[in-house]
Design a protein around this motif. Structure first.
Motif, PDB file in Angstrom:
ATOM      1  N   PHE A  65       0.781  -1.207   0.030  1.00 12.83           N
ATOM      2  CA  PHE A  65      -0.006  -0.061  -0.054  1.00 12.83           C
ATOM      3  C   PHE A  65       0.929   1.229  -0.207  1.00 12.83           C
ATOM      4  O   PHE A  65       0.400   2.184   0.082  1.00 12.83           O
ATOM      5  CB  PHE A  65      -1.088   0.012   1.170  1.00 12.83           C
ATOM      6  CG  PHE A  65      -2.097  -0.910   1.008  1.00 12.83           C
ATOM      7  CD1 PHE A  65      -2.911  -0.563   0.192  1.00 12.83           C
ATOM      8  CD2 PHE A  65      -1.933  -2.048   1.923  1.00 12.83           C
ATOM      9  CE1 PHE A  65      -4.217  -1.552  -0.115  1.00 12.83           C
ATOM     10  CE2 PHE A  65      -3.210  -3.081   1.510  1.00 12.83           C
ATOM     11  CZ  PHE A  65      -4.127  -2.559   0.442  1.00 12.83           C
ATOM     12  N   GLN A  66       2.149   1.064  -0.150  1.00 12.69           N
ATOM     13  CA  GLN A  66       3.259   2.284  -0.035  1.00 12.69           C
ATOM     14  C   GLN A  66       2.855   3.393   0.855  1.00 12.69           C
ATOM     15  O   GLN A  66       3.041   4.302   0.640  1.00 12.69           O
ATOM     16  CB  GLN A  66       3.144   2.824  -1.431  1.00 12.69           C
ATOM     17  CG  GLN A  66       3.436   1.749  -2.501  1.00 12.69           C
ATOM     18  CD  GLN A  66       3.413   2.248  -3.880  1.00 12.69           C
ATOM     19  OE1 GLN A  66       2.657   3.197  -4.303  1.00 12.69           O
ATOM     20  NE2 GLN A  66       3.642   1.415  -4.918  1.00 12.69           N
ATOM     21  N   GLY A  67       2.759   2.907   2.084  1.00 13.42           N
ATOM     22  CA  GLY A  67       2.643   3.880   3.113  1.00 13.42           C
ATOM     23  C   GLY A  67       1.170   4.754   3.439  1.00 13.42           C
ATOM     24  O   GLY A  67       1.009   5.644   3.946  1.00 13.42           O
ATOM     25  N   LYS A  68       0.337   4.442   2.533  1.00 13.35           N
ATOM     26  CA  LYS A  68      -0.974   4.842   2.594  1.00 13.35           C
ATOM     27  C   LYS A  68      -1.952   4.431   3.958  1.00 13.35           C
ATOM     28  O   LYS A  68      -2.909   5.206   3.928  1.00 13.35           O
ATOM     29  CB  LYS A  68      -1.793   4.748   1.275  1.00 13.35           C
ATOM     30  CG  LYS A  68      -1.311   5.326   0.094  1.00 13.35           C
ATOM     31  CD  LYS A  68      -1.942   4.868  -1.068  1.00 13.35           C
ATOM     32  CE  LYS A  68      -1.233   5.275  -2.333  1.00 13.35           C
ATOM     33  NZ  LYS A  68      -1.764   4.720  -3.627  1.00 13.35           N
ATOM     34  N   VAL A  69      -1.547   3.178   4.585  1.00 16.89           N
ATOM     35  CA  VAL A  69      -2.154   2.975   5.610  1.00 16.89           C
ATOM     36  C   VAL A  69      -1.321   3.292   6.756  1.00 16.89           C
ATOM     37  O   VAL A  69      -0.167   2.726   6.895  1.00 16.89           O
ATOM     38  CB  VAL A  69      -2.309   1.453   5.266  1.00 16.89           C
ATOM     39  CG1 VAL A  69      -3.123   1.019   6.463  1.00 16.89           C
ATOM     40  CG2 VAL A  69      -3.104   1.140   4.281  1.00 16.89           C
ATOM     41  N   SER A  70      -2.123   3.769   7.677  1.00 21.55           N
ATOM     42  CA  SER A  70      -1.414   3.992   9.056  1.00 21.55           C
ATOM     43  C   SER A  70      -1.737   3.119  10.230  1.00 21.55           C
ATOM     44  O   SER A  70      -0.943   2.838  11.296  1.00 21.55           O
ATOM     45  CB  SER A  70      -1.663   5.665   9.527  1.00 21.55           C
ATOM     46  OG  SER A  70      -3.174   5.315   9.835  1.00 21.55           O
ATOM     47  N   MET A  83      -3.451  -1.059  11.762  1.00 22.54           N
ATOM     48  CA  MET A  83      -3.815  -2.060  11.428  1.00 22.54           C
ATOM     49  C   MET A  83      -5.263  -2.368  11.047  1.00 22.54           C
ATOM     50  O   MET A  83      -5.449  -3.237  10.132  1.00 22.54           O
ATOM     51  CB  MET A  83      -3.493  -3.181  12.539  1.00 22.54           C
ATOM     52  CG  MET A  83      -3.511  -4.547  12.293  1.00 22.54           C
ATOM     53  SD  MET A  83      -1.899  -4.892  11.392  1.00 22.54           S
ATOM     54  CE  MET A  83      -1.853  -6.654  11.517  1.00 22.54           C
ATOM     55  N   THR A  84      -6.142  -1.767  11.559  1.00 26.17           N
ATOM     56  CA  THR A  84      -7.654  -1.851  11.224  1.00 26.17           C
ATOM     57  C   THR A  84      -7.742  -1.483   9.634  1.00 26.17           C
ATOM     58  O   THR A  84      -8.716  -2.082   8.903  1.00 26.17           O
ATOM     59  CB  THR A  84      -8.247  -1.024  12.089  1.00 26.17           C
ATOM     60  OG1 THR A  84      -8.193  -1.368  13.350  1.00 26.17           O
ATOM     61  CG2 THR A  84      -9.821  -1.147  11.837  1.00 26.17           C
ATOM     62  N   ALA A  85      -6.945  -0.385   9.359  1.00 27.53           N
ATOM     63  CA  ALA A  85      -7.278   0.147   7.916  1.00 27.53           C
ATOM     64  C   ALA A  85      -6.675  -1.115   6.899  1.00 27.53           C
ATOM     65  O   ALA A  85      -7.253  -1.230   5.953  1.00 27.53           O
ATOM     66  CB  ALA A  85      -6.660   1.385   7.854  1.00 27.53           C
ATOM     67  N   LEU A  86      -5.413  -1.437   7.284  1.00 28.68           N
ATOM     68  CA  LEU A  86      -4.847  -2.578   6.658  1.00 28.68           C
ATOM     69  C   LEU A  86      -5.790  -3.698   6.235  1.00 28.68           C
ATOM     70  O   LEU A  86      -5.908  -4.143   5.105  1.00 28.68           O
ATOM     71  CB  LEU A  86      -3.685  -2.758   7.280  1.00 28.68           C
ATOM     72  CG  LEU A  86      -2.759  -3.765   6.193  1.00 28.68           C
ATOM     73  CD1 LEU A  86      -2.201  -3.312   5.162  1.00 28.68           C
ATOM     74  CD2 LEU A  86      -1.671  -4.182   7.268  1.00 28.68           C
ATOM     75  N   ARG A  87      -6.259  -4.105   7.369  1.00 27.53           N
ATOM     76  CA  ARG A  87      -7.336  -5.252   7.183  1.00 27.53           C
ATOM     77  C   ARG A  87      -8.460  -5.218   6.437  1.00 27.53           C
ATOM     78  O   ARG A  87      -9.234  -5.671   5.748  1.00 27.53           O
ATOM     79  CB  ARG A  87      -7.867  -5.768   8.608  1.00 27.53           C
ATOM     80  CG  ARG A  87      -6.659  -6.753   9.261  1.00 27.53           C
ATOM     81  CD  ARG A  87      -7.544  -7.297  10.577  1.00 27.53           C
ATOM     82  NE  ARG A  87      -7.533  -6.126  11.461  1.00 27.53           N
ATOM     83  CZ  ARG A  87      -7.348  -6.396  12.862  1.00 27.53           C
ATOM     84  NH1 ARG A  87      -7.622  -7.617  13.146  1.00 27.53           N
ATOM     85  NH2 ARG A  87      -7.575  -5.320  13.485  1.00 27.53           N
ATOM     86  N   ASP A  88      -9.096  -3.778   6.446  1.00 28.38           N
ATOM     87  CA  ASP A  88     -10.285  -3.430   5.705  1.00 28.38           C
ATOM     88  C   ASP A  88      -9.757  -3.152   4.192  1.00 28.38           C
ATOM     89  O   ASP A  88     -10.589  -3.385   3.504  1.00 28.38           O
ATOM     90  CB  ASP A  88     -10.884  -2.114   6.261  1.00 28.38           C
ATOM     91  CG  ASP A  88     -11.113  -2.138   7.579  1.00 28.38           C
ATOM     92  OD1 ASP A  88     -11.555  -3.197   7.965  1.00 28.38           O
ATOM     93  OD2 ASP A  88     -11.637  -0.875   8.245  1.00 28.38           O
ATOM     94  N   LEU A  89      -8.644  -2.821   3.801  1.00 28.23           N
ATOM     95  CA  LEU A  89      -8.266  -2.495   2.424  1.00 28.23           C
ATOM     96  C   LEU A  89      -7.805  -3.962   1.813  1.00 28.23           C
ATOM     97  O   LEU A  89      -7.716  -3.990   0.455  1.00 28.23           O
ATOM     98  CB  LEU A  89      -7.292  -1.639   2.170  1.00 28.23           C
ATOM     99  CG  LEU A  89      -7.548   0.039   2.670  1.00 28.23           C
ATOM    100  CD1 LEU A  89      -6.472   0.870   2.847  1.00 28.23           C
ATOM    101  CD2 LEU A  89      -8.690   0.403   1.772  1.00 28.23           C
ATOM    102  N   THR A  90      -7.296  -4.656   2.584  1.00 27.88           N
ATOM    103  CA  THR A  90      -6.699  -6.064   2.147  1.00 27.88           C
ATOM    104  C   THR A  90      -7.858  -6.987   1.875  1.00 27.88           C
ATOM    105  O   THR A  90      -8.940  -7.267   2.578  1.00 27.88           O
ATOM    106  CB  THR A  90      -5.679  -6.547   2.999  1.00 27.88           C
ATOM    107  OG1 THR A  90      -4.678  -5.712   3.308  1.00 27.88           O
ATOM    108  CG2 THR A  90      -5.232  -8.019   2.390  1.00 27.88           C
ATOM    109  N   PRO A  91      -7.820  -7.660   0.631  1.00 25.83           N
ATOM    110  CA  PRO A  91      -8.843  -8.668   0.350  1.00 25.83           C
ATOM    111  C   PRO A  91      -9.193  -9.815   1.443  1.00 25.83           C
ATOM    112  O   PRO A  91      -7.799 -10.139   1.925  1.00 25.83           O
ATOM    113  CB  PRO A  91      -8.660  -9.326  -1.058  1.00 25.83           C
ATOM    114  CG  PRO A  91      -7.780  -8.089  -1.537  1.00 25.83           C
ATOM    115  CD  PRO A  91      -7.073  -7.625  -0.420  1.00 25.83           C
ATOM    116  N   SER A  92     -10.047 -10.387   1.919  1.00 23.34           N
ATOM    117  CA  SER A  92     -10.289 -11.295   2.910  1.00 23.34           C
ATOM    118  C   SER A  92      -9.529 -12.382   2.654  1.00 23.34           C
ATOM    119  O   SER A  92      -8.927 -12.989   3.588  1.00 23.34           O
ATOM    120  CB  SER A  92     -11.874 -11.416   3.212  1.00 23.34           C
ATOM    121  OG  SER A  92     -12.304 -12.229   2.190  1.00 23.34           O
TER     122      SER A  92
END
Length: 95
Positions: free
Chosen positions: A30-35, A37-46
């Motif tokens: 995500f090249q630093g766009k995620v700050s 862990m919750t946002a990372l889980r939401d953006l990553t396909p399940s």
């Protein structure tokens, strides 16, 4: 049995560390766009996120099995020796 236990222990540690590396690679993608862990889980396909979790859980299971193989006989032997010592002490005291 000891070499199998050691091999499983090392394989479990490897799988658990691989899971962490997978999560780091997902974060870097995500090249630093995620700050957080919750946002990372939401953006990553399940499905992709599940792979990292399955790797961790599988590594944990293999690690526990490896520990069981390493310490099964010595632990069992110490229990038997402790039980024999207890029975001898109880005979001495007339219990």
């Amino acid at each position: 049995m000891r070499s199998i236990g050691l091999s499983l222990l090392l394989a479990g540690m490897f799988l658990m560390s691989l899971s962490g590396l997978e999560k780091i690679l997902v974060f870097v993608s995500f090249q630093g766009k995620v700050s957080d862990m919750t946002a990372l889980r939401d953006l990553t396909p399940s499905g992709l996120w599940s792979i990292t979790n399955f790797t961790f859980v599988g590594g944990l299971v293999v690690l526990v099995v490896g520990l069981g193989c390493l310490f099964h006989k010595p632990f069992k032997r110490s229990l038997i020796e402790g039980n024999q010592a207890y029975q001898e002490r109880s005979k001495e005291h007339g219990d």
